[in-house]
Design an enzyme around this catalytic site. Sequence first.
Site, mmCIF file in Angstrom:
data_model
loop_
_atom_site.group_PDB
_atom_site.id
_atom_site.type_symbol
_atom_site.label_atom_id
_atom_site.label_comp_id
_atom_site.label_asym_id
_atom_site.label_seq_id
_atom_site.Cartn_x
_atom_site.Cartn_y
_atom_site.Cartn_z
ATOM 1 N N LYS A 17 6.183 80.233 159.096
ATOM 2 C CA LYS A 17 6.466 81.395 159.912
ATOM 3 C C LYS A 17 6.252 81.076 161.537
ATOM 4 O O LYS A 17 5.237 80.339 161.633
ATOM 5 C CB LYS A 17 5.439 82.464 159.272
ATOM 6 C CG LYS A 17 5.810 82.572 157.721
ATOM 7 C CD LYS A 17 4.727 83.650 157.103
ATOM 8 C CE LYS A 17 5.145 84.244 155.511
ATOM 9 N NZ LYS A 17 5.491 82.999 154.794
ATOM 10 N N HIS A 31 2.738 86.322 158.595
ATOM 11 C CA HIS A 31 2.871 86.354 160.050
ATOM 12 C C HIS A 31 1.868 87.020 160.806
ATOM 13 O O HIS A 31 1.452 86.872 161.717
ATOM 14 C CB HIS A 31 4.117 87.342 160.340
ATOM 15 C CG HIS A 31 5.534 86.481 159.842
ATOM 16 N ND1 HIS A 31 6.142 86.888 158.645
ATOM 17 C CD2 HIS A 31 6.248 85.686 160.594
ATOM 18 C CE1 HIS A 31 7.223 86.121 158.442
ATOM 19 N NE2 HIS A 31 7.455 85.457 159.631
ATOM 20 N N SER A 81 10.170 89.012 159.564
ATOM 21 C CA SER A 81 8.844 89.326 159.080
ATOM 22 C C SER A 81 8.802 90.573 158.485
ATOM 23 O O SER A 81 9.336 91.667 158.822
ATOM 24 C CB SER A 81 7.840 88.990 160.226
ATOM 25 O OG SER A 81 6.642 90.044 159.828
ATOM 26 N N MET A 82 8.408 90.595 157.168
ATOM 27 C CA MET A 82 8.134 91.838 156.455
ATOM 28 C C MET A 82 7.339 92.922 157.184
ATOM 29 O O MET A 82 7.789 93.967 157.196
ATOM 30 C CB MET A 82 7.672 91.719 154.932
ATOM 31 C CG MET A 82 8.612 90.749 154.077
ATOM 32 S SD MET A 82 10.091 91.832 153.596
ATOM 33 C CE MET A 82 9.551 92.800 152.311
ATOM 34 N N GLY A 83 6.413 92.444 157.934
ATOM 35 C CA GLY A 83 5.319 93.355 158.353
ATOM 36 C C GLY A 83 5.840 93.649 159.800
ATOM 37 O O GLY A 83 5.571 94.917 160.590
#
Length: 128
Positions: free
Chosen positions: A26, A55, A97-99
């Site tokens: 990541k 992340h 990144s999901m966040g």
Amino acid sequence: MCTQTRAAALMANIPQAEIDPTGVFKYVLIRVHSKEEGDDSSVDIVRGFAWAEYHADIYDKVSGELEKLGPLDCECVGGGRIKHDTQAKKIHVYGYSMGFGRANHSVSTEKLKVRYPEYEVTWDNEGY
């Protein structure tokens, strides 16, 4: 007479890219800002490490270290993944990144090209 702020001097010495020497991991694109009044300077940096489960782990560690240096503030402007093949001298940037959402991979690859001028550095928006 031109004077440089403390934050600008600090930012000038921050490496544009720091990533693990090999593997798939990541990464985050971080914008570092000056907190000094009248100084709107900023710099984008790339950080990528295999130790990070999320992340946010990378962002939290790097932003904490940088903000301790002086009048700096950090924001994560996105993330993704990096495939670093040292033997082939290739770096591929992709995913999101999901966040934090997808980083601007074209900005990230330009930073990586400065750090690794002898490498083929590519990117695309495919993958997770």
